[in-house]
Every structure is written in structure tokens, then in C-alpha cells.
Design an enzyme around this catalytic site. Structure first.
Site, PDB file in Angstrom:
ATOM      1  N   GLU A  64      80.050  48.144  59.226  1.00 35.34           N
ATOM      2  CA  GLU A  64      80.820  47.432  58.219  1.00 35.34           C
ATOM      3  C   GLU A  64      81.943  46.618  58.856  1.00 35.34           C
ATOM      4  O   GLU A  64      82.251  45.507  58.413  1.00 35.34           O
ATOM      5  CB  GLU A  64      81.403  48.421  57.207  1.00 35.34           C
ATOM      6  CG  GLU A  64      80.380  49.118  56.333  1.00 35.34           C
ATOM      7  CD  GLU A  64      79.717  50.314  57.012  1.00 35.34           C
ATOM      8  OE1 GLU A  64      78.853  50.945  56.382  1.00 35.34           O
ATOM      9  OE2 GLU A  64      80.057  50.621  58.184  1.00 35.34           O
ATOM     10  N   PRO A 273      73.816  54.569  72.817  1.00 31.16           N
ATOM     11  CA  PRO A 273      73.836  55.472  71.660  1.00 31.16           C
ATOM     12  C   PRO A 273      74.823  54.992  70.597  1.00 31.16           C
ATOM     13  O   PRO A 273      75.887  54.440  70.921  1.00 31.16           O
ATOM     14  CB  PRO A 273      74.288  56.807  72.263  1.00 31.16           C
ATOM     15  CG  PRO A 273      73.935  56.711  73.713  1.00 31.16           C
ATOM     16  CD  PRO A 273      74.151  55.261  74.059  1.00 31.16           C
ATOM     17  N   ARG A 274      74.468  55.180  69.345  1.00 26.54           N
ATOM     18  CA  ARG A 274      75.360  54.776  68.257  1.00 26.54           C
ATOM     19  C   ARG A 274      76.707  55.485  68.379  1.00 26.54           C
ATOM     20  O   ARG A 274      77.748  54.917  68.073  1.00 26.54           O
ATOM     21  CB  ARG A 274      74.700  55.103  66.907  1.00 26.54           C
ATOM     22  CG  ARG A 274      75.514  54.660  65.700  1.00 26.54           C
ATOM     23  CD  ARG A 274      75.589  53.153  65.620  1.00 26.54           C
ATOM     24  NE  ARG A 274      76.217  52.690  64.391  1.00 26.54           N
ATOM     25  CZ  ARG A 274      76.367  51.418  64.064  1.00 26.54           C
ATOM     26  NH1 ARG A 274      75.931  50.483  64.884  1.00 26.54           N
ATOM     27  NH2 ARG A 274      76.940  51.067  62.949  1.00 26.54           N
ATOM     28  N   GLY A 318      82.112  48.525  71.896  1.00 26.19           N
ATOM     29  CA  GLY A 318      82.362  47.091  71.864  1.00 26.19           C
ATOM     30  C   GLY A 318      81.598  46.269  72.882  1.00 26.19           C
ATOM     31  O   GLY A 318      81.995  45.133  73.169  1.00 26.19           O
ATOM     32  N   GLU A 319      80.494  46.791  73.427  1.00 26.51           N
ATOM     33  CA  GLU A 319      79.781  46.063  74.473  1.00 26.51           C
ATOM     34  C   GLU A 319      78.341  45.728  74.094  1.00 26.51           C
ATOM     35  O   GLU A 319      77.574  45.267  74.934  1.00 26.51           O
ATOM     36  CB  GLU A 319      79.813  46.871  75.774  1.00 26.51           C
ATOM     37  CG  GLU A 319      81.227  47.192  76.231  1.00 26.51           C
ATOM     38  CD  GLU A 319      81.299  47.639  77.670  1.00 26.51           C
ATOM     39  OE1 GLU A 319      81.127  46.783  78.557  1.00 26.51           O
ATOM     40  OE2 GLU A 319      81.527  48.836  77.904  1.00 26.51           O
ATOM     41  N   LEU A 345      70.432  41.594  63.277  1.00 29.42           N
ATOM     42  CA  LEU A 345      70.684  40.181  63.556  1.00 29.42           C
ATOM     43  C   LEU A 345      71.448  39.941  64.851  1.00 29.42           C
ATOM     44  O   LEU A 345      71.487  38.813  65.339  1.00 29.42           O
ATOM     45  CB  LEU A 345      71.469  39.552  62.397  1.00 29.42           C
ATOM     46  CG  LEU A 345      70.703  39.374  61.088  1.00 29.42           C
ATOM     47  CD1 LEU A 345      71.634  38.850  60.017  1.00 29.42           C
ATOM     48  CD2 LEU A 345      69.521  38.428  61.274  1.00 29.42           C
ATOM     49  N   GLU A 346      72.061  40.978  65.403  1.00 26.49           N
ATOM     50  CA  GLU A 346      72.864  40.768  66.602  1.00 26.49           C
ATOM     51  C   GLU A 346      72.016  40.272  67.773  1.00 26.49           C
ATOM     52  O   GLU A 346      72.471  39.464  68.578  1.00 26.49           O
ATOM     53  CB  GLU A 346      73.600  42.060  66.964  1.00 26.49           C
ATOM     54  CG  GLU A 346      74.730  42.378  66.001  1.00 26.49           C
ATOM     55  CD  GLU A 346      75.430  43.686  66.305  1.00 26.49           C
ATOM     56  OE1 GLU A 346      76.634  43.777  66.051  1.00 26.49           O
ATOM     57  OE2 GLU A 346      74.761  44.619  66.795  1.00 26.49           O
TER      58      GLU A 346
END
Length: 429
Positions: A64, A273-274, A318-319, A345-346
Site C-alpha cells: 500500500e 523474501p517479503r 527498499g531494493e 507491475l514493478e
């Protein structure tokens, strides 16, 4: 209804507060995190909040928060005199928000006790609250309404999984929906669903998905060379990046990687990993396959570059986009296991072909568009994933075509931010 809800919250808090304490201890942020969730801010935080014109954007977690970036940028440009406060529920979402230049201040979202929410609103005094996707907390929504603060749902969605639950609670949900000023929904299906739950039609608009409005990345050869150097990645070695993976998926991916290596294929696997704290758990799975791995946090400039047959594990935040940029092929996790998928979409944003599993109910419309555009492939099993990985690594021309198709798809579907901002501006101006 609110008395009953608050009573239930008190009972739940007997489990919830110890849970957040333990989670906080794990991240070294226990006191601060709990204080903020209870609406207790430090003198420095209170000083920052005083006298500011604030837009409050709430994004529960990483997905989000990233989805809201285009809107945050436009808010900042159009209303430079305002400050943007972002709140999150998860530690990972909070970490991502803190790294965004558009965000002026970050806090953890308060527990939804009426007295806590009231205290936070008294201290923040926002001019507008935007809730990203679908986070409807009864006391929070009610308090915003009582204070006449415009409350807007942005990038709103109701998934196939969540919609039946909301319908079950429709009589209780309807009064809460009446507190919202506007509903900016991702699709026509989402707009119709929120209307069926009780939202006034005049307040509902299909504004589109903010995820299409992320800036299309144009990376030069020098940019890519710098990234490869940073991650110690050699040139001309095919790279498979698995992003936002969950428990159960890493084992399948590492087993597939072992099979590909046993076929004498030259390639490198990168696993993101998430939840970065799971990297040690994933490293055990890699060791079981007798494969060498390195953690991102342990990389240094004096280390040798990775070689085929090794694994890079990303234990930092953030990578994702950086690693997608250097990938030849991207798999998006949370889709081979019943999680619902993550941002598909990334990869297209960086002109990369994307693979994903069948559990993409959170991104159903996007996944269908990617498939129709020829930019993505859905697989129903680990075996199918292996087949597609082999086909695409053997066909670099098709990979490039898929990447370009994804980029074109994004360009064709932009405009959600502009429509959302137009709706929000009505309540600001």
C-alpha cells in the site's frame, strides 16, 4: 455497536499488545512502536506536529505504501505548504515509508480504541485523511467524521476473498461508509462492490489503479553497471530474481534452481523474501541443496563477484526495483502459495518479463491485463514455473518483447493519480 466493538477490542488487546511488544523487541523498536500505537508521542514528535497543515495518508504495509507514491508526489507538488504524515501498521511498511522523500513524517497507526484515536486526532489535527486500499477501522472512521475531517478511500479495492466477508457485515458496515467523503476505487468492479455495501453512488468513482502511475524507469548502461557493481553481479550471467516470496515458495524456487544447475545452465538466483527477517530461514533451505549463498547486508566492495550456482539473499528493504532492473527474468511471490500475490507491475515498470502463480486474487485485473498484453505468464505449479523459466531463458528475444509489452501496458493505463487528486482537491480547496 461502538460499545460492543470497544469491549471486544479490550479483550483482543490482551493478545494484541503482547504480540506487538514481542514483534517490537525483535526489531529493537518495542517502546517506540507501542507508544505510538497508543497515541503517546515523544516531545520531539509533538513539536513537529504543532502548527502544521497536515495531510494524513494511511498505508497498512509495504504494498500500500509503494502504491501511494504517485499520489504522495502529486500532493506534495500541488500543496507544498502542507506536510505529509504517513502511518503504517507493519514494521516493513513503516521502514519503506521512512525512505520516501515525499513523506515528511512517519508514525505507526494507532490501536483503534476510541480514546486512543481521539487523542491522536487531537494531536495531529489533519486537514484530510486518505486511506490506501481498504482499511476501515470503526473508531478511527467515526472520529474523523465527528471532527468533520474529510476521509477519502484511495486506490480502493475489494478482493474476491474479502468481499464476501464485508457483505456478511453489511448492516454494521453501512454507517461507517456514510462517514467517508469519497471512494476512489481501482476498477469498475470495486466501485460497484463498495456501492453494494452501502456507499452512496455519488461519492464513488472508478479512478483507476495508482500502481500504473509509477514513473517509468529509464536506466542507462552506466546505471546498470553501477547496480551490478553494488550487488557484486557479473555481466553476461542470466539472473532470475524472485521478489516478495513467502514460506513454501522459496523451497520450490531453490529446488528448481538446483535442477537448472544440474542441467549445466549458467545462471544466478536472487531471492527477496517479503519479510526480510526470514532470510536466515531461507538460507537453511539453500544450504540443504548444497548451494552457496550470501546475504545482501554482508556484501562489500572487496568481495569477488557472484558466480553461477550461487544465491543472493536480500535481507534489507527498499531494493526490489534495483534488483528487478538487473534481472533477466522476474518471478513475483505470494502467488504460488495462497497469499493473493504482490505488485506485478514493478517488473513491467523496468521492462522485464514477469512470471507469477495462480494465487493472484489481489491483482486479478492486473494479471489478466499482463497476460493479454503478452507481458506476463501465469503458472499453476512449480513444474509449470520450471518449464516457463527454461523457455524464457532460451528465448531472450521473447523476454525483451514481453518487457516492452509490459512497459506499453503501463503507459496505456496511466491517469489514476490525476483523477484521484482531482477528487481529493474538492475537499481541500
Amino acid at each position: 455497536m461502538y460499545l460492543l466493538y470497544n469491549a471486544l477490542l479490550v479483550l483482543v488487546s490482551l493478545v494484541l499488545v503482547p504480540y506487538y511488544l514481542l514483534r517490537g523487541l525483535r526489531y529493537g523498536k518495542s517502546r517506540r512502536g507501542i507508544r505510538e500505537r497508543l497515541g503517546r508521542f515523544s516531545p520531539e514528535q509533538l513539536e513537529w506536529l504543532q502548527g502544521k497543515r497536515i495531510f494524513w495518508v494511511h498505508a497498512v504495509s509495504v504494498g500500500e505504501t509503494r502504491a501511494a507514491v504517485p499520489l504522495l508526489k502529486q500532493l506534495k507538488q500541488k500543496y507544498p505548504e502542507h506536510k505529509i504524515l504517513v502511518t503504517n501498521v507493519t514494521e516493513t511498511g513503516h521502514a519503506v515509508a521512512k525512505g520516501l522523500s515525499e513523506v515528511d513524517f512517519c508514525l505507526f497507526f494507532p490501536f483503534d480504541f476510541s480514546w486512543v484515536v481521539r487523542r491522536v486526532f487531537q494531536q495531529v489535527k489533519p486537514e484530510l485523511v486518505a486511506i490506501v486500499e481498504t482499511e476501515i477501522w470503526p473508531n478511527f472512521v467515526r472520529q474523523a467524521n465527528l471532527l468533520n475531517i474529510p476521509l477519502v478511500l484511495v486506490n480502493g479495492r475489494l478482493s474476491d476473498r474479502s468481499y464476501p466477508r464485508y457483505r456478511f457485515f453489511r448492516p454494521l458496515l453501512r454507517p461507517l461508509l456514510e462517514c467517508f467523503s469519497a471512494f476512489c476505487m481501482q476498477s469498475q468492479v470495486d466501485a460497484e462492490r463498495i456501492s453494494q455495501l452501502g456507499a452512496e453512488t455519488r461519492r464513488v468513482e472508478n479512478t483507476g489503479n495508482l500502481k500504473y502511475d509509477h514513473e517509468l524507469k529509464e536506466l542507462t548502461g552506466d546505471d546498470l553497471a553501477r547496480l551490478r557493481q553494488e550487488y557484486r553481479l557479473p555481466e553476461n550471467l542470466p539472473i532470475l530474481v524472485a521478489g516478495s516470496t513467502h514460506a513454501g515458495e522459496e523451497k520450490l524456487l531453490i529446488s528448481l534452481y538446483r535442477e537448472l544447475l544440474d542441467e549445466n545452465r549458467e545462471l544466478l538466483l536472487v531471492v527477496i523474501p517479503r519479510h526480510p527477517e526470514r532470510c536466515r530461514e531461507v538460507q537453511v533451505l539453500v544450504d540443504e541443496q548444497r548451494i552457496e549463498s550470501r546475504l545482501r547486508s554482508a556484501l562489500s566492495e572487496d568481495q569477488t563477484a557472484f558466480a553461477s550456482g550461487q544465491v543472493l539473499l536480500i535481507d534489507t528493504l527498499g531494493e526490489v526495483l534495483n534488483l528487478y532492473a538487473v534481472a533477466d527474468l522476474v518471478f513475483v511471490g505470494g502467488s504460488l502459495v495462497p497469499v493473493g500475490g504482490h505488485n506485478l507491475l514493478e517488473a513491467s515498470l523496468l521492462s522485464k518479463p514477469v512470471l507469477f502463480g495462480r494465487h493472484v486474487q489481489n491483482f486479478r485485473e492486473i494479471s489478466e491485463k499482463l497476460i493479454r498484453a503478452g507481458a506476463g505468464v501465469k503458472v499453476n505449479s512449480a513444474q509449470e514455473l520450471g518449464q516457463q523459466v527454461r523457455k524464457l531463458f532460451d528465448d531472450p528475444i521473447r523476454c525483451r518483447a514481453m518487457g516492452q509489452a509490459g512497459r506499453s501496458l503501463i503507459a496505456e493505463n496511466t491517469g489514476a493519480t490525476e483523477r484521484t487528486l482531482r477528487r481529493i482537491s474538492y475537499y481541500i480547496d
